[in-house]
Design an enzyme around this catalytic site. Structure first.
Site, short mmCIF file in Angstrom:
data_model
loop_
_atom_site.label_atom_id
_atom_site.label_comp_id
_atom_site.label_asym_id
_atom_site.label_seq_id
_atom_site.Cartn_x
_atom_site.Cartn_y
_atom_site.Cartn_z
N TYR A 1 0.85 -1.20 0.00
CA TYR A 1 0.00 0.00 0.00
C TYR A 1 0.88 1.25 0.00
CZ TYR A 1 -3.39 -3.54 1.50
OH TYR A 1 -4.16 -4.67 1.60
N1 LIG Z 1 -5.59 -8.85 1.34
C1 LIG Z 1 -5.90 -8.20 0.25
O1 LIG Z 1 -5.58 -8.64 -0.87
C2 LIG Z 1 -6.63 -6.91 0.37
C3 LIG Z 1 -7.23 -6.32 -0.77
C4 LIG Z 1 -7.95 -5.15 -0.59
C5 LIG Z 1 -8.05 -4.56 0.65
N2 LIG Z 1 -7.42 -5.11 1.75
C6 LIG Z 1 -7.52 -4.52 3.09
O2 LIG Z 1 -8.88 -4.24 3.38
C7 LIG Z 1 -9.05 -2.85 3.67
C8 LIG Z 1 -10.40 -2.37 3.23
O3 LIG Z 1 -10.63 -2.66 1.86
P1 LIG Z 1 -10.82 -1.54 0.75
O4 LIG Z 1 -10.13 -0.29 1.16
O5 LIG Z 1 -10.48 -2.19 -0.54
O6 LIG Z 1 -12.39 -1.32 0.69
P2 LIG Z 1 -13.55 -0.84 1.68
O7 LIG Z 1 -13.13 -0.90 3.07
O8 LIG Z 1 -14.74 -1.60 1.25
O9 LIG Z 1 -13.76 0.66 1.21
C9 LIG Z 1 -12.93 1.67 1.69
C10 LIG Z 1 -13.28 3.00 1.00
O10 LIG Z 1 -14.67 3.29 1.10
C11 LIG Z 1 -14.87 4.67 1.39
N3 LIG Z 1 -15.48 4.74 2.72
C12 LIG Z 1 -15.08 4.12 3.86
N4 LIG Z 1 -15.89 4.39 4.88
C13 LIG Z 1 -16.85 5.19 4.41
C14 LIG Z 1 -17.99 5.80 4.98
N5 LIG Z 1 -18.30 5.62 6.26
N6 LIG Z 1 -18.77 6.58 4.19
C15 LIG Z 1 -18.49 6.75 2.89
N7 LIG Z 1 -17.40 6.20 2.27
C16 LIG Z 1 -16.61 5.43 3.03
C17 LIG Z 1 -13.49 5.33 1.37
O11 LIG Z 1 -13.16 5.79 0.06
P3 LIG Z 1 -13.74 7.16 -0.54
O12 LIG Z 1 -13.99 8.12 0.58
O13 LIG Z 1 -12.71 7.63 -1.50
O14 LIG Z 1 -15.01 6.77 -1.25
C18 LIG Z 1 -12.58 4.15 1.70
O15 LIG Z 1 -11.27 4.31 1.22
C19 LIG Z 1 -7.86 -2.17 3.00
O16 LIG Z 1 -7.57 -0.92 3.57
C20 LIG Z 1 -6.78 -3.19 3.24
O17 LIG Z 1 -6.28 -3.06 4.56
C21 LIG Z 1 -6.75 -6.30 1.59
#
Ligand SMILES: NC(=O)c1ccc[n+]([C@@H]2O[C@H](COP(=O)([O-])OP(=O)(O)OC[C@H]3O[C@@H](n4cnc5c(N)ncnc54)[C@H](OP(=O)(O)O)[C@@H]3O)[C@@H](O)[C@H]2O)c1
Length: 332
Positions: free
Chosen positions: A59
């Site tokens: 990241y």
């Molecule tokens: N192991 C893996 O391969 C893998 C892959 C992906 C992710 N991950 C981990 O999982 C975590 C979460 O996944 P993700 O970041 O892909 O997706 P997510 O948690 O589903 O979405 C996060 C995004 O949604 C928006 N958001 C979050 N809370 C919100 C709220 N309360 N209201 C409105 N918008 C909101 C924000 O972006 P905006 O404000 O720009 O809309 C935020 O960056 C990552 O940070 C990482 O640690 C792991």
């Protein structure tokens, strides 16, 4: 906040784990991030009861780990830090170097949970696994986890040792793990840590059409291969996805709750799920996401939500990789 045991360890982790992919200001998939907001997001999560943070060297090329290390500061020992080994660093020497870099970035002398970010399709697992065990014996790593391990890799792993957790893509829009991976994790008491639990913001209801979704996020198999940054080559399910989102919105409205909160509460009620790893780019999002831990949905609401998303689940099938065509699914 609620807390659960991680796998069979003695660690107790918050059911909302804070993800830190999108807090990196230089990550290729997230635009316009402000470092001050990133630090504030992590500290707001901490103050709201989050004791579990997930990061990775991938990241922002180490920047997410650095930001997490800085934000935690003297509170490091209050929390459980999970980071990862990238697929390019799975050979023993490289793995050790990766671990040392993570420790430096995190300003810590131990990692609570070190996870294999993606299994290698070319390298054997055993040397990687033995190196992780050695790091554990040396006290640099407290527990070992995996991520994106499907049933075949879990089978290989079972011959070598025990992972306490499997980090998987899981949300109301992405239920592929339910076909086979989730039952296997449950049977092995391996914690499921759900990534992209808000489907990268889709489940908050902030996007009304597929065209509104930033192209760097419109990469999953939900979206059409005509979207610039996809690599799966499939037709996608854009219409179905937004119809499902409208259905989820109706349930949330009936409950008088924000849609994202309802989506997270549904996920936290699923078998084997220990934590949802939710990304937050600022303090407001972090505090909102924590509220999901205290929302307990009735069984009929859980069933209604599952019913709304079931047809999409069936269409997407059992390929758990959100970004890749089924023909390139795991084969160890
Ligand atoms: N192991 C893996 O391969 C893998 C892959 C992906 C992710 N991950 C981990 O999982 C975590 C979460 O996944 P993700 O970041 O892909 O997706 P997510 O948690 O589903 O979405 C996060 C995004 O949604 C928006 N958001 C979050 N809370 C919100 C709220 N309360 N209201 C409105 N918008 C909101 C924000 O972006 P905006 O404000 O720009 O809309 C935020 O960056 C990552 O940070 C990482 O640690 C792991």
């Amino acid at each position: 906040m609620r807390y659960e045991k991680l796998g069979r360890t003695d660690l107790t982790v918050s059911v909302v784990c804070q993800g830190t992919w999108s807090v990196a200001t230089k990550d290729i998939f997230w635009d316009g991030q402000d470092r001050g907001d990133s630090l504030a997001a992590i500290r707001a999560g901490l103050d709201a009861g989050v004791n579990f943070f997930d990061t990775a060297p991938a990241y922002g090329n180490g920047e997410s780990e650095e930001i997490l290390g800085e934000a935690l500061g003297l509170r490091r020992r209050e929390v459980v830090v999970a980071t990862k080994v990238p697929p390019t660093d799975l050979e023993p020497d490289k793995l050790r170097q990766s671990c040392e870099r993570s420790l430096r970035a995190l300003r810590s002398d131990y990692i609570d949970l070190l996870q294999i970010h993606w299994p290698s399709k070319t390298l054997p697992l055993e040397p990687t696994w033995r190196t992780l065990e050695a790091l554990q014996r040396e006290g640099k790593v407290r527990h070992i986890g995996v991520s994106n391990f499907g049933t075949s890799f879990l089978g290989v792993l079972a011959q070598l040792g025990r992972a306490e957790s499997n980090q998987l893509p899981y949300s109301l829009l992405w239920r592929a793990v339910e076909f086979a991976i989730q039952p296997l994790c449950v049977a092995n008491k391996m914690s499921i840590l759900c990534y992209s639990p808000l489907a990268q913001g889709l489940l908050t209801g902030k996007f009304r059409t597929a065209d509104e979704v930033p192209e760097k996020r419109a990469r999953t198999r939900l979206f059409s291969a005509s979207r610039k940054m996809t690599r799966h080559g499939e037709a996608g399910f854009e219409q179905e996805t937004f119809a499902v989102l409208a259905g989820i919105r109706r349930v949330a409205d009936d409950l008088g709750q924000p849609m994202g909160r309802v989506a997270l509460a549904w996920l936290l009620a699923q078998p084997g799920v220990t934590s949802a790893i939710v990304g937050a780019r600022n303090a407001t999002q972090a505090v909102e996401n924590v509220a999901a831990a205290d929302l307990c949905l009735d069984a009929d609401v859980i069933a209604r939500l599952a019913g709304i998303t079931e047809p999409l689940k069936q269409k997407l099938g059992s390929n758990a990789d959100p970004w890749e065509h089924i023909s390139r699914m795991e084969r160890p």
